[in-house]
Write a protein that holds these residues in place. Structure first.
Motif, PDB file in Angstrom:
ATOM      1  N   VAL A 122       0.863  -1.179   0.000  1.00 45.27           N
ATOM      2  CA  VAL A 122       0.000   0.000   0.000  1.00 45.27           C
ATOM      3  C   VAL A 122       0.901   1.231   0.000  1.00 45.27           C
ATOM      4  O   VAL A 122       1.712   1.412   0.914  1.00 45.27           O
ATOM      5  CB  VAL A 122      -0.935   0.019   1.230  1.00 45.27           C
ATOM      6  N   VAL A 123       0.765   2.060  -1.021  1.00 44.94           N
ATOM      7  CA  VAL A 123       1.632   3.227  -1.173  1.00 44.94           C
ATOM      8  C   VAL A 123       0.833   4.498  -0.914  1.00 44.94           C
ATOM      9  O   VAL A 123      -0.172   4.755  -1.574  1.00 44.94           O
ATOM     10  CB  VAL A 123       2.254   3.286  -2.582  1.00 44.94           C
ATOM     11  N   LEU A 124       1.278   5.283   0.054  1.00 45.60           N
ATOM     12  CA  LEU A 124       0.668   6.575   0.337  1.00 45.60           C
ATOM     13  C   LEU A 124       1.273   7.591  -0.626  1.00 45.60           C
ATOM     14  O   LEU A 124       2.238   8.273  -0.318  1.00 45.60           O
ATOM     15  CB  LEU A 124       0.925   6.968   1.797  1.00 45.60           C
ATOM     16  N   GLY A 125       0.680   7.663  -1.788  1.00 49.06           N
ATOM     17  CA  GLY A 125       1.278   8.445  -2.871  1.00 49.06           C
ATOM     18  C   GLY A 125       0.895   9.907  -2.869  1.00 49.06           C
ATOM     19  O   GLY A 125       0.700  10.491  -3.929  1.00 49.06           O
ATOM     20  N   ALA A 132       8.319  13.902  -6.673  1.00 47.15           N
ATOM     21  CA  ALA A 132       9.103  14.953  -7.322  1.00 47.15           C
ATOM     22  C   ALA A 132       9.811  15.858  -6.330  1.00 47.15           C
ATOM     23  O   ALA A 132      10.763  16.555  -6.690  1.00 47.15           O
ATOM     24  CB  ALA A 132       8.202  15.794  -8.235  1.00 47.15           C
ATOM     25  N   THR A 133       9.361  15.866  -5.093  1.00 44.13           N
ATOM     26  CA  THR A 133      10.027  16.634  -4.037  1.00 44.13           C
ATOM     27  C   THR A 133      10.955  15.749  -3.224  1.00 44.13           C
ATOM     28  O   THR A 133      12.123  16.066  -3.023  1.00 44.13           O
ATOM     29  CB  THR A 133       8.987  17.283  -3.105  1.00 44.13           C
ATOM     30  N   THR A 134      10.438  14.613  -2.749  1.00 40.49           N
ATOM     31  CA  THR A 134      11.210  13.797  -1.818  1.00 40.49           C
ATOM     32  C   THR A 134      12.429  13.131  -2.451  1.00 40.49           C
ATOM     33  O   THR A 134      13.507  13.116  -1.851  1.00 40.49           O
ATOM     34  CB  THR A 134      10.311  12.712  -1.203  1.00 40.49           C
ATOM     35  N   VAL A 135      12.284  12.592  -3.644  1.00 42.39           N
ATOM     36  CA  VAL A 135      13.419  11.890  -4.263  1.00 42.39           C
ATOM     37  C   VAL A 135      14.578  12.848  -4.525  1.00 42.39           C
ATOM     38  O   VAL A 135      15.717  12.571  -4.121  1.00 42.39           O
ATOM     39  CB  VAL A 135      12.985  11.164  -5.549  1.00 42.39           C
ATOM     40  N   PRO A 136      14.365  14.018  -5.180  1.00 40.44           N
ATOM     41  CA  PRO A 136      15.471  14.963  -5.338  1.00 40.44           C
ATOM     42  C   PRO A 136      16.005  15.488  -4.005  1.00 40.44           C
ATOM     43  O   PRO A 136      17.220  15.655  -3.840  1.00 40.44           O
ATOM     44  CB  PRO A 136      14.857  16.086  -6.171  1.00 40.44           C
ATOM     45  N   ILE A 286       4.136   7.980 -10.954  1.00 42.06           N
ATOM     46  CA  ILE A 286       3.210   6.844 -10.845  1.00 42.06           C
ATOM     47  C   ILE A 286       3.710   5.673 -11.685  1.00 42.06           C
ATOM     48  O   ILE A 286       3.707   4.520 -11.241  1.00 42.06           O
ATOM     49  CB  ILE A 286       1.800   7.254 -11.289  1.00 42.06           C
ATOM     50  N   ALA A 287       4.132   5.958 -12.913  1.00 44.92           N
ATOM     51  CA  ALA A 287       4.609   4.894 -13.802  1.00 44.92           C
ATOM     52  C   ALA A 287       5.840   4.200 -13.228  1.00 44.92           C
ATOM     53  O   ALA A 287       5.952   2.964 -13.285  1.00 44.92           O
ATOM     54  CB  ALA A 287       4.919   5.474 -15.189  1.00 44.92           C
ATOM     55  N   LEU A 288       6.761   4.981 -12.645  1.00 41.21           N
ATOM     56  CA  LEU A 288       7.964   4.384 -12.073  1.00 41.21           C
ATOM     57  C   LEU A 288       7.630   3.546 -10.829  1.00 41.21           C
ATOM     58  O   LEU A 288       8.262   2.515 -10.576  1.00 41.21           O
ATOM     59  CB  LEU A 288       8.974   5.481 -11.723  1.00 41.21           C
ATOM     60  N   LEU A 289       6.641   3.983 -10.066  1.00 43.44           N
ATOM     61  CA  LEU A 289       6.206   3.183  -8.922  1.00 43.44           C
ATOM     62  C   LEU A 289       5.595   1.861  -9.377  1.00 43.44           C
ATOM     63  O   LEU A 289       5.898   0.790  -8.819  1.00 43.44           O
ATOM     64  CB  LEU A 289       5.187   3.962  -8.097  1.00 43.44           C
ATOM     65  N   LEU A 290       4.735   1.909 -10.386  1.00 44.08           N
ATOM     66  CA  LEU A 290       4.120   0.679 -10.893  1.00 44.08           C
ATOM     67  C   LEU A 290       5.173  -0.269 -11.452  1.00 44.08           C
ATOM     68  O   LEU A 290       5.066  -1.499 -11.309  1.00 44.08           O
ATOM     69  CB  LEU A 290       3.095   1.024 -11.973  1.00 44.08           C
ATOM     70  N   GLU A 291       6.180   0.291 -12.081  1.00 42.00           N
ATOM     71  CA  GLU A 291       7.272  -0.518 -12.617  1.00 42.00           C
ATOM     72  C   GLU A 291       7.883  -1.394 -11.536  1.00 42.00           C
ATOM     73  O   GLU A 291       8.148  -2.583 -11.738  1.00 42.00           O
ATOM     74  CB  GLU A 291       8.325   0.425 -13.196  1.00 42.00           C
ATOM     75  N   ARG A 292       8.079  -0.806 -10.338  1.00 43.38           N
ATOM     76  CA  ARG A 292       8.672  -1.565  -9.250  1.00 43.38           C
ATOM     77  C   ARG A 292       7.641  -2.384  -8.479  1.00 43.38           C
ATOM     78  O   ARG A 292       7.915  -3.493  -8.023  1.00 43.38           O
ATOM     79  CB  ARG A 292       9.384  -0.601  -8.277  1.00 43.38           C
ATOM     80  N   LEU A 293       6.439  -1.846  -8.311  1.00 46.17           N
ATOM     81  CA  LEU A 293       5.435  -2.529  -7.501  1.00 46.17           C
ATOM     82  C   LEU A 293       5.095  -3.910  -8.049  1.00 46.17           C
ATOM     83  O   LEU A 293       4.911  -4.863  -7.285  1.00 46.17           O
ATOM     84  CB  LEU A 293       4.167  -1.680  -7.401  1.00 46.17           C
ATOM     85  N   ILE A 294       4.992  -4.014  -9.372  1.00 45.18           N
ATOM     86  CA  ILE A 294       4.601  -5.314  -9.940  1.00 45.18           C
ATOM     87  C   ILE A 294       5.730  -5.990 -10.710  1.00 45.18           C
ATOM     88  O   ILE A 294       5.529  -7.050 -11.288  1.00 45.18           O
ATOM     89  CB  ILE A 294       3.354  -5.176 -10.839  1.00 45.18           C
ATOM     90  N   TYR A 310       9.060   7.545  -1.995  1.00 45.71           N
ATOM     91  CA  TYR A 310      10.520   7.627  -2.030  1.00 45.71           C
ATOM     92  C   TYR A 310      11.192   6.361  -1.519  1.00 45.71           C
ATOM     93  O   TYR A 310      12.366   6.113  -1.803  1.00 45.71           O
ATOM     94  CB  TYR A 310      11.025   8.855  -1.265  1.00 45.71           C
ATOM     95  N   GLN A 311      10.450   5.533  -0.759  1.00 46.16           N
ATOM     96  CA  GLN A 311      11.023   4.277  -0.279  1.00 46.16           C
ATOM     97  C   GLN A 311      11.064   3.204  -1.365  1.00 46.16           C
ATOM     98  O   GLN A 311      11.746   2.196  -1.210  1.00 46.16           O
ATOM     99  CB  GLN A 311      10.216   3.768   0.916  1.00 46.16           C
ATOM    100  N   ILE A 312      10.346   3.432  -2.440  1.00 50.55           N
ATOM    101  CA  ILE A 312      10.281   2.465  -3.541  1.00 50.55           C
ATOM    102  C   ILE A 312      11.062   2.958  -4.753  1.00 50.55           C
ATOM    103  O   ILE A 312      11.739   2.181  -5.433  1.00 50.55           O
ATOM    104  CB  ILE A 312       8.810   2.212  -3.933  1.00 50.55           C
ATOM    105  N   LEU A 313      10.972   4.238  -5.046  1.00 50.98           N
ATOM    106  CA  LEU A 313      11.595   4.783  -6.245  1.00 50.98           C
ATOM    107  C   LEU A 313      13.114   4.765  -6.142  1.00 50.98           C
ATOM    108  O   LEU A 313      13.688   5.196  -5.139  1.00 50.98           O
ATOM    109  CB  LEU A 313      11.115   6.223  -6.477  1.00 50.98           C
ATOM    110  N   ASP A 314      13.771   4.276  -7.185  1.00 45.96           N
ATOM    111  CA  ASP A 314      15.233   4.294  -7.259  1.00 45.96           C
ATOM    112  C   ASP A 314      15.684   5.677  -7.716  1.00 45.96           C
ATOM    113  O   ASP A 314      15.261   6.159  -8.771  1.00 45.96           O
ATOM    114  CB  ASP A 314      15.722   3.227  -8.241  1.00 45.96           C
ATOM    115  N   THR A 315      16.535   6.317  -6.928  1.00 42.83           N
ATOM    116  CA  THR A 315      16.916   7.704  -7.190  1.00 42.83           C
ATOM    117  C   THR A 315      17.568   7.872  -8.559  1.00 42.83           C
ATOM    118  O   THR A 315      17.202   8.752  -9.332  1.00 42.83           O
ATOM    119  CB  THR A 315      17.872   8.215  -6.100  1.00 42.83           C
TER     120      THR A 315
END
Length: 335
Positions: A122-125, A132-136, A286-294, A310-315
Motif C-alpha cells: 500500500v503506497v501513500l502516494g 518529485a520533491t522527496t526523491v530529489p 506513478i509509472a515508475l512506482l508501478l514498474e517496481r510494484l509489480i 521515495y522508499q520504492i523509487l530508485d533515485t
C-alpha cells in the motif's frame, strides 16, 4: 513475461491519461483497464492507448463490478472516499497506490493496512507530484552530514489546472485543510492564519506569495533526514518558462540547511523543473512506482507493506527518467 491489466481508477482524466502514456512509453505491451465515470470518455482514452479496456467501476461493489477479472495493481487517481479501491486491492493481494488524500485523512487507509498488513503493498502516494520533491531532496541531502532544515516552495502555474478531477480534489483539500502541518525546531505544529503565509524565491529570483500546504512530504522528509524543521509552501503564478514566452512548467524549490561532512555550516538551494507542468511529472512518478510494484522491470515485485513513494523509487532511475523528459535539478544561488 505477461502481466494482468493495471487498473487505473480515474484513468480517463488528465493525470490518468498522462500515466497511461508514461507506462506505454516504457512498457507498450502491458494491458490497462481505464476506469471512469463517463464510459464514452473512458472508451476514447482506451482506444487512444491501445491494449486497454474501458470500464465504469461500481464503487459500491466489493469486486468493483469486475467479477473475476484479474488485475496486477490498482491506482486511484482521485479522492476515493469509500476506500473501495484499497479494499479490492487487498482482497486480490495486489499493490494499491492512491495520490489524492490529504495528510489529515490517512487514518482509514492505515487502519485497513494494519488489519491486513500482509495482503499487499500500500503506497501513500500523496507526496507532491508523487516523489518529485522527496526523491530529489533526499538525493541532495547526501552532501550533508546533518540536515537541520528543509524548506520547500512549489510553484504551480496559474494555467496548470490539471483537469476537473484535480481541481475538485484541490478544492476539497483547501476547504478541509486550512492549516499546514509543519515541523519547527523539533516540534510538530499546524500553521494557520498569518503563520501560514510565506514568500519564497522562484527559479529566477522573483518573489512568490505562498501559503503553507499540508503535504505528506513534510512528515516523510523529517523522518528520513532527522531535520528539526521542515515546511512546505505552495504558491500559484506564472512559471519562468511562460514568463519567457514559452509553455507552462512546474517548479519546486528545495532550500536545505545543515552541516557538511567536515562539520561546517552548509546551505544549498535547488530547483526541480519539468517543462510539461505538474501532470506529466506526476504521471512519471506513478509509472515508475508501478514498474517496481509489480516487477515490470524484471526484478521481484515489492513485498506487502506500507510505503512512501521515495522508499520504492530508485533515485538514479528517477533522475535519469526526469532528464529524458526534459526535466532537471538546477543549482540556485543563496540569496
Amino acid at each position: 513475461m505477461s502481466f494482468n491489466p493495471i487498473l487505473l481508477l480515474g484513468g480517463s482524466g488528465s493525470i490518468g491519461q498522462q500515466t497511461a502514456r508514461a507506462l506505454r512509453a516504457a512498457y507498450p505491451d502491458v494491458p490497462l483497464l481505464i476506469g471512469g465515470r463517463d464510459y464514452a470518455k473512458a472508451q476514447r482514452a482506451a482506444a487512444e492507448m491501445g491494449n486497454a479496456q474501458a470500464i465504469v467501476p461500481d464503487m459500491n461493489s466489493a469486486d468493483l463490478g469486475l467479477g473475476k477479472q484479474h488485475v496486477s495493481a490498482v491506482v486511484v487517481l482521485y479522492k476515493d472516499h469509500s476506500l473501495a479501491g484499497l479494499r479490492f486491492a487487498q482482497a486480490r493481494g495486489v499493490p494499491h497506490l492512491s495520490i489524492s488524500s490529504g495528510i489529515f485523512e490517512i487514518a482509514p487507509e492505515i487502519a485497513c493496512f494494519m488489519q491486513a498488513p500482509n495482503a499487499s503493498a500500500v503506497v501513500l502516494g500523496y507526496e507532491w507530484l508523487v516523489g518529485a520533491t522527496t526523491v530529489p531532496a533526499l538525493h541532495l541531502t547526501k552532501s550533508f552530514a546533518q540536515v537541520d532544515e528543509i524548506r520547500i516552495g512549489a510553484l504551480v502555474d496559474e494555467q496548470d489546472t490539471g483537469g476537473p478531477a484535480v481541481a475538485e480534489d484541490f478544492a476539497y483539500l483547501n476547504r478541509l485543510m486550512p492549516a499546514a502541518l509543519t515541523r519547527r525546531e523539533g516540534n510538530w505544529l499546524w500553521r494557520e492564519g498569518d503563520d501560514a503565509k510565506a514568500v519564497f524565491c522562484a527559479l529566477d529570483g522573483s518573489k512568490i506569495n505562498a501559503s503553507g500546504f499540508s503535504s505528506i512530504d513534510v512528515a516523510g522528509l523529517a523522518a528520513a533526514t532527522g531535520a528539526r524543521s521542515v515546511q512546505f509552501d505552495l504558491g500559484q503564478g506564472v512559471s519562468l518558462s511562460r514568463r519567457k514566452g514559452g509553455p507552462l512548467s512546474t517548479e519546486i524549490i528545495l532550500d536545505i540547511s545543515g552541516q557538511d561532512h567536515n562539520g561546517q555550516a552548509l546551505r544549498t538551494r535547488h530547483a526541480v523543473v519539468h517543462p510539461g507542468g505538474a501532470a506529466p511529472l506526476t504521471a512519471m512518478g506513478i509509472a515508475l512506482l508501478l514498474e517496481r510494484l509489480i516487477g515490470l522491470d524484471g526484478t521481484p515485485p515489492i513485498a506487502p507493506g506500507l510505503y512512501f513513494p521515495y522508499q520504492i523509487l530508485d533515485t538514479s532511475h528517477y533522475l535519469t527518467r526526469l532528464a529524458q523528459e526534459g526535466g532537471e535539478i538546477l543549482p540556485l544561488s543563496i540569496s
